[in-house]
Design a protein around this motif. Structure first.
Motif, PDB file in Angstrom:
ATOM      1  N   TYR A 138      39.730  31.779  33.601  1.00  0.00           N
ATOM      2  CA  TYR A 138      40.678  32.810  34.024  1.00  0.00           C
ATOM      3  C   TYR A 138      39.974  34.155  34.195  1.00  0.00           C
ATOM      4  CZ  TYR A 138      44.478  36.227  33.685  1.00  0.00           C
ATOM      5  OH  TYR A 138      45.327  37.277  33.909  1.00  0.00           O
ATOM      6  N   GLY A 139      39.218  34.558  33.176  1.00  0.00           N
ATOM      7  CA  GLY A 139      38.571  35.860  33.226  1.00  0.00           C
ATOM      8  C   GLY A 139      37.557  35.971  34.346  1.00  0.00           C
ATOM      9  N   ASP A 140      36.758  34.938  34.539  1.00  0.00           N
ATOM     10  CA  ASP A 140      35.752  34.980  35.603  1.00  0.00           C
ATOM     11  C   ASP A 140      36.415  34.959  36.981  1.00  0.00           C
ATOM     12  OD1 ASP A 140      33.826  35.105  33.686  1.00  0.00           O
ATOM     13  OD2 ASP A 140      33.117  33.037  33.913  1.00  0.00           O
ATOM     14  N   ALA A 141      37.523  34.229  37.109  1.00  0.00           N
ATOM     15  CA  ALA A 141      38.235  34.217  38.386  1.00  0.00           C
ATOM     16  C   ALA A 141      38.819  35.584  38.699  1.00  0.00           C
ATOM     17  CB  ALA A 141      39.344  33.165  38.357  1.00  0.00           C
ATOM     18  N   ASP A 187      41.712  50.249  43.510  1.00  0.00           N
ATOM     19  CA  ASP A 187      41.930  50.651  42.116  1.00  0.00           C
ATOM     20  C   ASP A 187      42.026  49.361  41.318  1.00  0.00           C
ATOM     21  OD1 ASP A 187      42.671  51.664  39.675  1.00  0.00           O
ATOM     22  OD2 ASP A 187      44.520  52.618  40.369  1.00  0.00           O
ATOM     23  N   ASN A 188      40.955  49.012  40.631  1.00  0.00           N
ATOM     24  CA  ASN A 188      40.885  47.770  39.866  1.00  0.00           C
ATOM     25  C   ASN A 188      41.405  48.047  38.467  1.00  0.00           C
ATOM     26  OD1 ASN A 188      40.203  45.114  39.156  1.00  0.00           O
ATOM     27  ND2 ASN A 188      38.154  45.720  38.498  1.00  0.00           N
ATOM     28  N   LEU A 189      42.686  47.808  38.270  1.00  0.00           N
ATOM     29  CA  LEU A 189      43.369  48.182  37.028  1.00  0.00           C
ATOM     30  C   LEU A 189      43.279  47.032  36.025  1.00  0.00           C
ATOM     31  CD1 LEU A 189      45.123  50.162  35.441  1.00  0.00           C
ATOM     32  CD2 LEU A 189      47.127  49.214  36.616  1.00  0.00           C
ATOM     33  N   LEU A 190      42.567  47.268  34.937  1.00  0.00           N
ATOM     34  CA  LEU A 190      42.399  46.251  33.901  1.00  0.00           C
ATOM     35  C   LEU A 190      43.546  46.364  32.905  1.00  0.00           C
ATOM     36  CD1 LEU A 190      38.543  46.580  33.267  1.00  0.00           C
ATOM     37  CD2 LEU A 190      39.744  44.977  34.786  1.00  0.00           C
ATOM     38  N   LEU A 191      44.468  45.435  32.999  1.00  0.00           N
ATOM     39  CA  LEU A 191      45.665  45.475  32.167  1.00  0.00           C
ATOM     40  C   LEU A 191      45.470  44.637  30.906  1.00  0.00           C
ATOM     41  CD1 LEU A 191      48.411  44.980  34.893  1.00  0.00           C
ATOM     42  CD2 LEU A 191      47.864  47.097  33.689  1.00  0.00           C
ATOM     43  N   PRO A 192      45.899  45.153  29.756  1.00  0.00           N
ATOM     44  CA  PRO A 192      45.916  44.337  28.537  1.00  0.00           C
ATOM     45  C   PRO A 192      47.117  43.411  28.551  1.00  0.00           C
ATOM     46  CG  PRO A 192      46.763  46.520  28.065  1.00  0.00           C
ATOM     47  CD  PRO A 192      46.372  46.519  29.525  1.00  0.00           C
ATOM     48  N   ASN A 193      47.461  42.856  27.407  1.00  0.00           N
ATOM     49  CA  ASN A 193      48.631  41.989  27.293  1.00  0.00           C
ATOM     50  C   ASN A 193      49.897  42.802  27.530  1.00  0.00           C
ATOM     51  OD1 ASN A 193      47.409  39.350  26.081  1.00  0.00           O
ATOM     52  ND2 ASN A 193      46.514  41.010  24.879  1.00  0.00           N
ATOM     53  N   LEU A 194      50.709  42.344  28.467  1.00  0.00           N
ATOM     54  CA  LEU A 194      51.963  43.027  28.770  1.00  0.00           C
ATOM     55  C   LEU A 194      53.122  42.312  28.080  1.00  0.00           C
ATOM     56  CD1 LEU A 194      51.577  43.679  32.618  1.00  0.00           C
ATOM     57  CD2 LEU A 194      50.910  45.156  30.705  1.00  0.00           C
ATOM     58  N   PRO A 199      44.939  49.575  58.484  1.00  0.00           N
ATOM     59  CA  PRO A 199      44.951  49.137  57.080  1.00  0.00           C
ATOM     60  C   PRO A 199      45.636  50.144  56.168  1.00  0.00           C
ATOM     61  CG  PRO A 199      42.769  49.891  57.707  1.00  0.00           C
ATOM     62  CD  PRO A 199      43.572  49.851  58.968  1.00  0.00           C
ATOM     63  N   PRO A 200      46.128  49.672  55.042  1.00  0.00           N
ATOM     64  CA  PRO A 200      46.781  50.572  54.079  1.00  0.00           C
ATOM     65  C   PRO A 200      45.788  51.574  53.512  1.00  0.00           C
ATOM     66  CG  PRO A 200      46.451  48.405  53.124  1.00  0.00           C
ATOM     67  CD  PRO A 200      46.101  48.275  54.573  1.00  0.00           C
ATOM     68  N   SER A 201      46.318  52.654  52.957  1.00  0.00           N
ATOM     69  CA  SER A 201      45.457  53.715  52.425  1.00  0.00           C
ATOM     70  C   SER A 201      44.812  53.337  51.104  1.00  0.00           C
ATOM     71  CB  SER A 201      46.277  55.000  52.247  1.00  0.00           C
ATOM     72  OG  SER A 201      46.832  55.420  53.474  1.00  0.00           O
ATOM     73  N   GLY A 202      45.424  52.438  50.367  1.00  0.00           N
ATOM     74  CA  GLY A 202      44.881  52.051  49.069  1.00  0.00           C
ATOM     75  C   GLY A 202      45.335  50.674  48.657  1.00  0.00           C
ATOM     76  N   LEU A 203      44.596  50.109  47.724  1.00  0.00           N
ATOM     77  CA  LEU A 203      44.878  48.771  47.203  1.00  0.00           C
ATOM     78  C   LEU A 203      44.733  48.820  45.690  1.00  0.00           C
ATOM     79  CD1 LEU A 203      45.202  45.643  47.444  1.00  0.00           C
ATOM     80  CD2 LEU A 203      42.741  45.548  47.931  1.00  0.00           C
ATOM     81  N   VAL A 204      45.755  48.355  44.977  1.00  0.00           N
ATOM     82  CA  VAL A 204      45.721  48.312  43.521  1.00  0.00           C
ATOM     83  C   VAL A 204      45.773  46.853  43.091  1.00  0.00           C
ATOM     84  CG1 VAL A 204      46.756  49.093  41.365  1.00  0.00           C
ATOM     85  CG2 VAL A 204      46.945  50.516  43.411  1.00  0.00           C
ATOM     86  N   PHE A 205      44.811  46.452  42.290  1.00  0.00           N
ATOM     87  CA  PHE A 205      44.759  45.078  41.792  1.00  0.00           C
ATOM     88  C   PHE A 205      45.173  45.071  40.331  1.00  0.00           C
ATOM     89  CE2 PHE A 205      41.714  41.437  40.450  1.00  0.00           C
ATOM     90  CZ  PHE A 205      42.766  40.525  40.444  1.00  0.00           C
ATOM     91  N   ALA A 206      46.239  44.339  40.016  1.00  0.00           N
ATOM     92  CA  ALA A 206      46.671  44.176  38.622  1.00  0.00           C
ATOM     93  C   ALA A 206      45.755  43.145  37.972  1.00  0.00           C
ATOM     94  CB  ALA A 206      48.126  43.735  38.562  1.00  0.00           C
ATOM     95  N   ASN A 207      44.581  43.603  37.590  1.00  0.00           N
ATOM     96  CA  ASN A 207      43.562  42.761  36.984  1.00  0.00           C
ATOM     97  C   ASN A 207      43.825  42.665  35.481  1.00  0.00           C
ATOM     98  OD1 ASN A 207      41.229  41.219  36.617  1.00  0.00           O
ATOM     99  ND2 ASN A 207      39.949  42.586  37.832  1.00  0.00           N
ATOM    100  N   SER A 208      42.906  42.070  34.763  1.00  0.00           N
ATOM    101  CA  SER A 208      43.081  41.838  33.331  1.00  0.00           C
ATOM    102  C   SER A 208      41.863  42.336  32.575  1.00  0.00           C
ATOM    103  CB  SER A 208      43.277  40.343  33.061  1.00  0.00           C
ATOM    104  OG  SER A 208      43.182  40.052  31.681  1.00  0.00           O
ATOM    105  N   VAL A 209      42.099  42.777  31.340  1.00  0.00           N
ATOM    106  CA  VAL A 209      40.979  43.157  30.472  1.00  0.00           C
ATOM    107  C   VAL A 209      40.097  41.949  30.162  1.00  0.00           C
ATOM    108  CG1 VAL A 209      42.137  45.120  29.397  1.00  0.00           C
ATOM    109  CG2 VAL A 209      42.433  42.834  28.427  1.00  0.00           C
TER     110      VAL A 209
END
Length: 374
Positions: free
Chosen positions: A106-109, A125-132, A88-98
Motif C-alpha cells: 500500500y505505502g509503496d503504491a 500538492d502531495n498531502l500526506l494524510l495520517p489516519n482519518l 489543464p487545471p491550475s493545481g492538483l491535490v493528492f490525498a496521499n498517506s503518511v
C-alpha cells in the motif's frame, strides 16, 4: 470560491468534503467517477479550466497485490486525462498517506502514485494524510475508530492484540486542508492530530458507550473528545433513539433528568412553538445538540445530508424522551398537537454568533450532496 473536480467523491473523505462545501455554500464539485477515469478524453473534458483537482480515489483494503495495483492504476488513469487536457487545471491535490514509501504494498503504491501525478506537469500538492476518523466511516475499512465504534454500538467489545500509537485527524479538518479554506468554523486546516494508543482509544470509546447508554454525556474536554463522541453517536443512530429519561414522581408531580453531563460544558435553553409550526431546519458539523419535549406533542425529523430518507420520531411531554441530533444530519421539530409545545434544548458549547456551527438545510427540501457509498 474555487472550481473543483474530485475523484473518490463517494467515499468517506469525499462525502465529508462535499458536506463541508455544501455548508460553505460552494458550488458542487465536478465528479470524476471510476468509469470516467477509464477514458482520458472524458477526464480531459471534465477537468478543463478547473482551479483544482482533488484526487481522493484509492484502494485501502483487500489483497495486497490488488491494493498496490489499484492505487497506481487510478493515478495513472487521472494522469492520462490531465496530459490530454488542452486547458489543464491550475493545481492538483493528492490525498496521499503518511505510509507512502514505507515498504508495504500500500505505502509503496501510494508513493508511486504521487510520482505519476507529479509527471503530469500540473502543480502537485502531495498531502500526506495520517489516519482519518469521523462520522459514518465504514467499519473494518476506513478507520479503526469506525470499527471500535460499531462494535460498541452493537454491544460488542474492541479487542487490541498488539498496542501501538497512531496520529488521528478528523476528516473535516482534512477536507478543509484539501480545499484550502481558512479556520473560521468547526474545522482546522492545520489538521491538529490526536496521538493515541490503540488500547487507550478502545478504553476511551468504551467509556463513552457505557456512560451514554443511560443518556448521560461523557466528559468532553477538547475538540477530539467531541469528535470521537460524535463518531460514536453516528454508529448509534437511529437504532438507539429515542433515549428514555429517568422520571421520579410523587403526589407533588414529577422530576425529570433531562441532561446529565460528566464534565462537559454546555448551554441549556427552551422554546415555545405554536401548533403546526416548525423549528430547526439546519445541521451541525461538530456541535452536540439534544432535544427534549417538556409539554405538548411533536415530531422530530432528521435527514442525513445527501440522503433522501427522513427519520421521524414522535415525542411527548407525557412520556419524556430525548433525541440527540447526529452531526451532518438536517433536523427540525414540529408541533403536532393542539396546544403550545415547550421544548428544552442543550448543546455542548456556548453559542458563538461568530462561529455558530449552524448551517441552514430543510429536512424535506432540496439538497445537493450525494450520500457516501456504504
Amino acid at each position: 470560491m474555487l472550481s473543483l473536480a474530485v475523484t473518490g467523491a463517494g467515499g468517506f473523505l469525499g462525502w465529508h468534503l462535499r458536506v463541508l462545501l455544501h455548508a460553505l455554500g460552494w458550488p458542487e464539485p465536478i465528479v470524476l467517477t471510476r468509469s470516467d477515469l477509464t477514458d482520458p478524453a472524458v477526464v480531459a473534458r471534465k477537468v478543463a479550466g478547473a482551479d483544482r483537482v482533488l484526487h481522493l480515489a484509492g484502494v485501502n483494503r483487500g489483497d495486497p497485490a490488488d491494493v498496490a495495483a489499484g492505487n497506481v492504476q487510478l493515478a495513472a488513469q487521472l494522469a492520462k486525462g490531465l496530459l490530454a487536457c488542452p486547458d489543464p487545471p491550475s493545481g492538483l491535490v493528492f490525498a496521499n498517506s503518511v505510509q507512502a514509501g514505507n515498504g508495504t504494498p500500500y505505502g509503496d503504491a501510494k508513493a508511486t502514485a504521487a510520482d505519476v501525478l507529479a509527471d503530469t506537469g500540473v502543480p502537485l500538492d502531495n498531502l500526506l494524510l495520517p489516519n482519518l476518523y469521523g462520522e459514518h466511516g465504514r467499519p473494518w475499512y476506513n478507520s479503526v475508530v469506525a470499527t471500535f465504534c460499531r462494535l460498541l454500538a452493537e454491544s460488542g467489545q474492541p479487542e487490541v492484540h498488539a498496542d501501538r500509537e497512531m496520529d488521528l485527524v478528523h476528516v473535516t479538518d482534512a477536507a478543509a486542508r484539501l480545499i484550502g479554506v481558512a479556520t473560521g468554523g468547526p474545522w482546522d486546516p492545520e489538521m491538529p492530530a490526536l496521538r493515541v494508543g490503540l488500547r487507550d482509544l478502545a478504553d476511551q470509546l468504551a467509556s463513552y458507550a457505557g456512560i451514554y447508554r443511560t443518556g448521560e454525556i461523557p466528559p468532553l474536554r477538547d475538540r477530539h473528545d467531541v469528535r470521537l463522541f460524535n463518531t460514536y453517536r453516528s454508529h448509534c443512530f437511529p437504532a438507539h433513539y429515542p433515549l428514555t429519561l429517568p422520571t421520579r414522581a410523587d403526589d407533588r408531580g414529577a422530576l425529570v433528568e433531562a441532561v446529565k453531563t460528566q464534565g462537559a460544558a454546555g448551554q441549556t435553553f427552551w422554546s415555545t412553538t405554536r401548533p403546526g409550526a416548525t423549528r430547526g431546519e439546519h445541521f451541525h458539523l461538530a456541535k452536540v445538540e439534544r432535544f427534549a419535549v417538556l409539554r405538548g406533542t411533536a415530531e422530530i425529523s432528521l435527514r442525513r445530508i445527501g440522503d433522501t430518507e427522513v427519520v421521524r420520531f414522535p415525542a411527548s411531554g407525557d412520556e419524556p424522551v430525548v433525541i440527540d441530533m447526529p452531526t451532518m444530519w438536517a433536523h427540525n421539530i414540529t408541533n403536532t398537537g393542539p396546544d403550545e409545545l415547550i421544548t428544552l434544548f442543550w448543546t455542548n458549547e456556548l453559542f458563538d454568533p461568530e462561529r455558530p456551527d449552524t448551517w441552514p438545510e430543510p429536512v424535506g427540501g432540496e439538497h445537493r450532496v450525494p450520500a457516501e457509498v456504504r
